[in-house]
Design a protein around this motif. Structure first.
Motif, PDB file in Angstrom:
ATOM      1  N   VAL A  13       0.839  -1.202   0.000  1.00 58.40           N
ATOM      2  CA  VAL A  13       0.000   0.000   0.000  1.00 58.40           C
ATOM      3  C   VAL A  13       0.877   1.255   0.000  1.00 58.40           C
ATOM      4  CG1 VAL A  13      -1.663   1.346   1.342  1.00 58.40           C
ATOM      5  CG2 VAL A  13      -1.969  -1.124   1.103  1.00 58.40           C
ATOM      6  N   ASN A  14       1.939   1.243   0.818  1.00 60.63           N
ATOM      7  CA  ASN A  14       2.859   2.373   0.856  1.00 60.63           C
ATOM      8  C   ASN A  14       3.444   2.654  -0.523  1.00 60.63           C
ATOM      9  OD1 ASN A  14       5.814   3.426   1.135  1.00 60.63           O
ATOM     10  ND2 ASN A  14       4.862   4.004   3.068  1.00 60.63           N
ATOM     11  N   LEU A  15       3.916   1.594  -1.175  1.00 61.69           N
ATOM     12  CA  LEU A  15       4.553   1.768  -2.484  1.00 61.69           C
ATOM     13  C   LEU A  15       3.532   2.093  -3.570  1.00 61.69           C
ATOM     14  CD1 LEU A  15       7.216  -1.084  -2.340  1.00 61.69           C
ATOM     15  CD2 LEU A  15       7.553   1.363  -1.990  1.00 61.69           C
ATOM     16  N   LEU A  16       2.297   1.564  -3.437  1.00 63.07           N
ATOM     17  CA  LEU A  16       1.253   1.881  -4.411  1.00 63.07           C
ATOM     18  C   LEU A  16       0.943   3.377  -4.379  1.00 63.07           C
ATOM     19  CD1 LEU A  16      -0.910   0.948  -6.462  1.00 63.07           C
ATOM     20  CD2 LEU A  16      -2.461   0.608  -4.519  1.00 63.07           C
ATOM     21  N   PHE A  17       0.758   3.924  -3.187  1.00 63.42           N
ATOM     22  CA  PHE A  17       0.447   5.342  -3.090  1.00 63.42           C
ATOM     23  C   PHE A  17       1.678   6.199  -3.380  1.00 63.42           C
ATOM     24  CE2 PHE A  17      -3.447   3.821  -1.300  1.00 63.42           C
ATOM     25  CZ  PHE A  17      -4.377   4.815  -1.588  1.00 63.42           C
ATOM     26  N   THR A  18       2.863   5.681  -3.047  1.00 65.99           N
ATOM     27  CA  THR A  18       4.083   6.381  -3.437  1.00 65.99           C
ATOM     28  C   THR A  18       4.167   6.471  -4.950  1.00 65.99           C
ATOM     29  OG1 THR A  18       5.236   5.582  -1.465  1.00 65.99           O
ATOM     30  CG2 THR A  18       6.600   6.390  -3.260  1.00 65.99           C
ATOM     31  N   PHE A  19       3.825   5.377  -5.618  1.00 67.25           N
ATOM     32  CA  PHE A  19       3.815   5.354  -7.086  1.00 67.25           C
ATOM     33  C   PHE A  19       2.816   6.373  -7.635  1.00 67.25           C
ATOM     34  CE2 PHE A  19       1.596   3.736 -10.862  1.00 67.25           C
ATOM     35  CZ  PHE A  19       2.635   3.737 -11.780  1.00 67.25           C
ATOM     36  N   PHE A  20       1.596   6.358  -7.092  1.00 68.99           N
ATOM     37  CA  PHE A  20       0.571   7.290  -7.571  1.00 68.99           C
ATOM     38  C   PHE A  20       1.020   8.739  -7.406  1.00 68.99           C
ATOM     39  CE2 PHE A  20      -3.061   4.089  -6.691  1.00 68.99           C
ATOM     40  CZ  PHE A  20      -2.914   3.555  -7.959  1.00 68.99           C
ATOM     41  N   ILE A  21       1.535   9.065  -6.215  1.00 76.45           N
ATOM     42  CA  ILE A  21       1.934  10.447  -5.948  1.00 76.45           C
ATOM     43  C   ILE A  21       3.145  10.835  -6.785  1.00 76.45           C
ATOM     44  CG2 ILE A  21       2.817  12.031  -4.193  1.00 76.45           C
ATOM     45  CD1 ILE A  21      -0.171  11.471  -3.969  1.00 76.45           C
TER      46      ILE A  21
END
Length: 513
Positions: free
Chosen positions: A431-439
């Protein structure tokens, strides 16, 4: 299933007052070495923004951005808006997302050390590819391998720290991961500040130096002791006891070991942890595993750290001044993490999260107002207002550094029962990396679209997460890691969510003691 009438039930009663031991040099060294895994994550966060602001790097790989940067009439907020450039930063995090899910069974079946070593090797190879890149494909291949390394490292290191640390110091020692991350960011900022003078190959040195923390992580993972929790879970009870005795500095570890044995019996009865984690008795932990890392990224911190040089250049700082300013924010982050380490096991997790959230909201609102009133297209901030903006960005970073920065990793790593701990940490990292990717992928476009409103966008999210913590996160300070499941059954909200059968079984267990 946990709480059932037959078979293993996990930890059924509190033994925390029976735990013995002291802080040994063995546990301090183990935590320090393991925490190096955080430095690779931090180094990449810090290095990416600096490299993507270097003209030689842009000219070779992103010539369109390089030309746009030179056009004086281009909007201040939009000069770096390019999806290819964003993909350079964000591709690593998408690779990390996939790899952390693959790391879960390795961490569970072969131990935490195995994943730490795998992560170090992959990151080392990725750093070498990036340093020698001659085309965009080679550059992105290196980024993907860096992502695999981060996926494995972030999955295993926080678990390792939570399991090795004694209960009363678990928060502070677990934050060694975040401290290493912030030191990695600061180091990267200082490296960028130096390598920008080494034209035209300075960017290669910046990217290649990532191999150094990767090498330390690999060697550290090889020589570290395995956690006693992992050894007991894999049936190596006597070996686990010996390691626990060395970590605690005493042979009186029966109570803590029994908690591990109880937890491992249940863990070994669960064959599909990802399926099990979706069951209702794990709902509170699952919600935290999703919300804590999501909220950590939605503070907006990664946008500032990724793109600090770009952001400061956008606001009118010169090239050298922008890198210097981002180095300053990196140093502030390190110092604020030290504050958090000293306070987390005294004040607790909730107090730090709530106070940090309030300060971040105020700082983002002030920066947004200054940029909205004093900064627009084709103009620069005056020196005085530029200094004010940097001060409030630093105050924002301070608040993040003592709250959501370290605790966004600490809390998810300490709340899961042994049977779903590896799977839970994988979800947290994913989840951390998914939202890091999105941002990372969207930030430059958001900056172009929202302009100064980007800070209000993140301030709104910080408001939501502060309310979330106030009402839904129980205090985990001082609660033994293998007794954490009992905490949710006392919380005003989560006790209503947990299955009635679990609560009844707990009541029956207590009445029979």
């Amino acid at each position: 299933m946990a709480g059932g009438s037959f078979g293993p039930t996990g930890v059924a009663k509190e033994r925390a007052e029976q735990y013995q031991g002291k802080v040994t040099s063995y546990v301090i060294v183990a935590c320090l070495v393991a925490a190096i895994g955080g430095s690779i994550f931090g180094y990449d966060i810090g290095i990416s923004g600096g490299v993507t602001s270097m003209d030689e790097f842009l000219d070779q790989f992103f010539h369109t951005v390089y030309e746009k940067k030179k056009q004086a009439h281009e909007s201040n907020y939009c000069k770096y808006d390019n999806q290819g450039l964003a993909a350079f930063t964000s591709s690593l995090y998408l690779a990390g997302l996939v790899s952390t899910l693959a790391a879960s069974p390795i961490t569970r079946n072969y131990g935490r050390r195995a994943s730490i070593v795998c992560g170090g090797v992959s990151f080392f190879i990725g750093a070498a590819l990036n340093a020698g890149a001659v085309n965009l494909a080679m550059l992105l291949a290196g980024r993907i391998l860096l992502g695999v390394g981060i996926g494995f490292g972030n999955q295993a290191v926080p678990l390792y720290l939570s399991e090795v640390a004694p209960t009363h110091l678990r928060g502070g020692l677990n934050m060694m991961f975040q401290l290493a991350t912030t030191l990695g960011i600061f180091t990267a900022n200082m490296v960028n500040y130096g390598t920008q003078q080494l034209k035209p190959w300075g960017w290669r040195l910046s990217l290649g130096l990532a191999a150094f923390p990767a090498m330390l992580m690999t060697l550290g993972g090889y020589f570290l002791p395995e956690t006693p929790n992992s050894l007991v879970e894999r049936g190596l009870r006597e070996r686990g006891r010996r390691v626990l005795e060395k970590l605690r500095g005493t042979q009186n570890v029966d109570a803590e070991l029994q908690d591990m044995v109880d937890a491992s019996e249940l863990a070994n009865s669960i064959k599909h942890p990802f399926r099990n984690i979706l069951q209702k008795q794990h709902r509170p932990q699952l919600v935290m595993a999703i919300c804590m890392p999501m909220f950590q990224i939605l503070t907006g911190i990664n946008s500032i750290l990724f793109y600090a040089p770009v952001l400061f250049q956008t606001m009118g700082f010169g090239g050298n001044a922008s890198l210097y300013s981002s180095a300053l924010t990196g140093a502030v982050l390190v110092l604020s993490t030290l504050i958090s380490i000293s306070l987390v096991d005294k004040l607790g997790r909730r107090a730090l999260l709530i106070s940090g959230g309030v300060q971040m909201i105020i700082c983002q609102a002030i920066v947004s107002v200054i940029l909205g009133v004093k900064f627009g297209d084709n103009q620069e901030l005056s020196k005085g207002y530029s200094i004010v903006v940097v001060i409030f960005i630093c105050l924002f970073v301070v608040a993040f550094g003592w709250s959501w920065g370290p605790l966004g990793w600490t809390i998810p790593s300490e709340i899961f029962p042994l049977e779903t701990r590896s799977a839970g940490q994988s979800i947290t990292v994913a989840v951390n990396l998914l939202f890091t990717f999105f941002i990372a992928q969207a930030f430059l476009s958001l900056l172009c679209a929202f302009k100064f409103g980007i800070f209000l966008f993140f301030a709104g999210w910080v408001s939501v997460m502060t309310i979330f913590v106030y009402f839904l996160l129980p205090e985990t300070k001082g609660v033994p890691i293998e007794e954490m499941t009992l905490l949710w059954k006392k919380h005003w909200f989560w006790k209503k969510v947990l299955p009635a059968t679990n609560l009844e079984a707990e009541s029956n267990n207590n009445s029979s003691i």
